[in-house]
Design an enzyme around this catalytic site. Structure first.
Site, short mmCIF file in Angstrom:
data_model
loop_
_atom_site.label_atom_id
_atom_site.label_comp_id
_atom_site.label_asym_id
_atom_site.label_seq_id
_atom_site.Cartn_x
_atom_site.Cartn_y
_atom_site.Cartn_z
N CYS A 31 0.70 -1.22 0.03
CA CYS A 31 0.07 0.01 0.05
C CYS A 31 0.98 1.49 -0.03
CB CYS A 31 -1.04 -0.23 1.09
SG CYS A 31 -1.74 1.30 1.70
N CYS A 34 0.23 3.67 2.82
CA CYS A 34 0.70 3.29 4.18
C CYS A 34 2.01 3.35 4.21
CB CYS A 34 0.46 1.71 4.02
SG CYS A 34 -1.46 1.21 3.95
#
Length: 111
Positions: A31, A34
């Protein structure tokens, strides 16, 4: 590292039974957002050490935790106090906004 790696075995003891405010970062290695949040989360853990516990749940390793907490997007930050979710932040948030949000909760607890 100042964050705690959370899993099926320690989530209850580290989060739900914690005596401090707990911020949980639900994330995944693939991600992009993230990865952007990771240094902010690490700095949060260092800045609020001793006052706030910061943990991370890799949703690929522990999908059942993500499911239990109805994580539908990552990154998602959940803030827990006394066994209860008191805030949830889905997606990117600036360092300043995140620190202010956490600070507001710590002031209400320790004021």
């Amino acid at each position: 590292m100042t964050t705690i790696t959370l899993d099926n075995n320690n989530f209850v003891s580290e989060v739900l039974e914690s005596k401090t405010l707990v911020v949980v970062d639900f994330w995944a290695a693939w991600c992009g957002p993230c990865r952007v949040m990771n240094p902010i989360i690490e700095e949060l853990a260092e800045t609020f050490a001793g006052v706030v516990t910061v943990g991370k749940v890799n949703i690929d390793d522990y999908p059942e935790l993500a499911s239990q907490h109805q994580i539908t997007a990552i990154p998602t930050l959940m803030i827990f106090e006394q066994r209860k979710e008191i805030d949830r932040i889905a997606g990117l948030i600036s360092k300043t906004a995140l620190f202010e949000r956490v600070q507001a909760f710590t002031q209400s607890i320790y004021a």
